[in-house]
Motif scaffolding. Structure first.
Motif, mmCIF file in Angstrom:
data_model
loop_
_atom_site.group_PDB
_atom_site.id
_atom_site.type_symbol
_atom_site.label_atom_id
_atom_site.label_comp_id
_atom_site.label_asym_id
_atom_site.label_seq_id
_atom_site.Cartn_x
_atom_site.Cartn_y
_atom_site.Cartn_z
ATOM 1 N N PRO A 46 0.614 -1.388 -0.044
ATOM 2 C CA PRO A 46 -0.111 -0.191 0.054
ATOM 3 C C PRO A 46 0.819 1.149 -0.179
ATOM 4 O O PRO A 46 1.918 1.365 0.659
ATOM 5 C CB PRO A 46 -0.739 -0.031 1.172
ATOM 6 N N ARG B 214 0.564 4.229 1.313
ATOM 7 C CA ARG B 214 0.954 4.761 2.450
ATOM 8 C C ARG B 214 2.292 4.504 3.304
ATOM 9 O O ARG B 214 2.613 5.151 4.240
ATOM 10 C CB ARG B 214 -0.396 4.792 3.308
ATOM 11 N N HIS B 215 2.547 3.061 3.056
ATOM 12 C CA HIS B 215 3.866 2.850 3.754
ATOM 13 C C HIS B 215 5.043 3.179 3.199
ATOM 14 O O HIS B 215 6.228 3.077 3.681
ATOM 15 C CB HIS B 215 3.978 1.327 3.799
ATOM 16 N N LEU B 216 4.893 4.095 1.910
ATOM 17 C CA LEU B 216 6.248 4.376 1.380
ATOM 18 C C LEU B 216 6.156 5.789 1.019
ATOM 19 O O LEU B 216 6.846 6.453 0.249
ATOM 20 C CB LEU B 216 6.349 3.822 0.007
ATOM 21 N N MET C 146 9.466 8.046 1.593
ATOM 22 C CA MET C 146 10.268 7.458 0.334
ATOM 23 C C MET C 146 10.074 8.038 -0.868
ATOM 24 O O MET C 146 11.012 8.680 -1.614
ATOM 25 C CB MET C 146 10.537 6.150 0.154
ATOM 26 N N MET D 88 3.043 0.087 -4.586
ATOM 27 C CA MET D 88 4.242 -0.405 -5.017
ATOM 28 C C MET D 88 4.297 -1.954 -5.271
ATOM 29 O O MET D 88 3.899 -2.445 -4.372
ATOM 30 C CB MET D 88 5.096 0.036 -4.166
#
Lengths: 322, 84
Positions: free
Chosen positions: A26, A28-30, A33, A166
């Motif tokens: 998902p 939102r985790h990245l 970055m 991603m």
């Protein structure tokens, strides 16, 4: 289909929609970055490119700056992205010695399009779903009407960088993760990218023995070259799924677009590419100029490219019927 | 899932990027040694979260950087939930 072409297809790491929608992370985790990436690899070159243009009356580019920009364009967009990231690594369209593969990865990193393993994961997923839900950068999934078209264009061109889920490299690019040398080269993306900005500054500064020449080298052959190169590649994602000729029935909206063929090193024969993703050549007719493939043929002459994959055999039949 | 089952799941998830069968991978091999980049770690934790039905903070793949250590942490998370 002949046994020969079946073998060639089997060797290409391809996924079908049957592999399912999961295998993504998902977005939102990245978030951190990807905002860092966009700031470093998009915003900084864009600001540099605008500065280069604004400074023309006082500090016009030298002939060396233009030559370095064109040379780096060919090396990063042509050799690095089209031949390397795309044909060699995403589709395994040919084989090359490790040393060449590493150099090509470094050149691709200088185009500012992210680490090799991430680019390859995204691209393999693009082919898995191509213009269907799951495609990270299709312009066809943003709703109906003119507003959907406009939003789709923006998404395919740039917006997707901030919003798509991603693809998981463990699923999409295990071959590259497992290759210790390429894995390490991929992870040093930032170093290679900054090297691509700094080298033209160094060369300009040393040749002309002046800080001004170092600055214009950085702005023109570094920043402007990167900013325009990003636009070119993102245009393959947006324009080449919206405008052009759809010669092969590929079940998506991929198009062949002649006017982008030379600057994109053959990438804009995008409908040909979707018809036969594992093929090293993107041009099918003599007039479909494909500089990337010419480079692969040159490598072959030098003994540095083997197992160059031909287009799928059905091409001949489809071509005959058009 | 207990610690061993979670370890097995992690090693199975890594099967394409390791040189040995998943059941032979030493459970204390670090993710660093396996060459996992940051996105792969987040991917691993996402898969694991889907499997255990609970979202796991991606940072955990750094703080607990081997199949065994990550499994111990996740098992504790799950245990803490079922006790409460």
């Amino acid at each position: 289909m002949t046994a020969e072409s079946a073998t060639a297809d089997d060797m290409a790491p391809q996924f079908t929609a049957l592999d399912g929608m999961s295998h993504t992370i998902p977005y939102r985790h990245l978030v951190g970055m990807r905002y860092s990436y966009v700031l470093l690899s998009h915003v900084i070159p864009l600001v540099g490119a605008l500065t280069a243009i604004a400074l023309i009356p006082w500090m016009p580019p030298t002939v060396l700056d233009i030559a370095m920009a064109l040379a780096l364009w060919a090396l990063t967009i042509g050799v690095g992205i089209s031949v390397g990231y795309h044909r060699l690594f995403s589709h395994r369209a040919f084989r090359t010695p490790t040393a060449i593969a590493v150099v090509i990865t470094i050149l691709g990193s200088m185009a500012a399009q992210g680490p090799l393993i991430i680019w390859v994961s995204l691209h393999r997923r693009h082919h898995q779903f191509s213009d269907a839900p799951g495609d990270p950068h299709s312009p066809w999934l943003s709703g109906p009407g003119l507003s959907g078209w406009l939003r789709g264009f923006w998404h395919a061109h740039f917006g997707w960088l901030l919003t798509h889920d991603m693809p998981d490299p463990l699923f999409y690019a295990p071959d590259l993760l497992k290759d210790k040398t390429l894995n390490r080269t991929s992870r040093l993306f930032l170093v290679w990218y900054l090297l691509g900005l700094g080298l033209p500054a160094l060369i300009g500064g040393v040749v002309f023995q002046s800080w001004a020449a170092a600055l214009t080298g950085f702005l023109w052959a570094g920043c402007l070259r990167v900013a325009v190169g990003l636009q070119l590649t993102w245009s393959i994602n947006s324009i080449c799924h919206l405008f052009g000729r759809h010669t092969h029935d590929t079940g998506d909206h991929s198009m062949n677009l002649a006017w982008l063929a030379i600057p994109s090193f053959g990438e804009s024969w995008h409908n040909n590419h979707h018809q036969s993703p594992a093929a090293a050549a993107f041009g099918r007719r003599w007039w479909q100029v494909d500089l990337g493939y010419l480079f692969i043929l040159t490598l072959k002459r030098l003994g540095m490219a083997q197992e160059i994959k031909p287009p799928r055999s059905s091409t001949a039949r489809e071509d005959a019927s058009t | 899932m207990n610690i061993e089952e979670i370890e097995n799941f992690i090693c199975e998830s890594l099967k394409e990027v390791i040189d040995v069968p998943p059941d032979e991978l030493a459970r204390d091999t670090t993710f660093d040694a396996l060459g996992l980049d940051s996105i792969s770690r987040v991917g691993l934790v996402t898969q694991l979260g889907n499997a255990v039905g609970r979202e796991i903070d991606p940072e955990m793949a750094y703080e607990h950087g081997s199949p065994h250590r990550l499994a111990v942490h996740v098992a504790a998370l799950l245990g803490g939930e079922s006790n409460s």
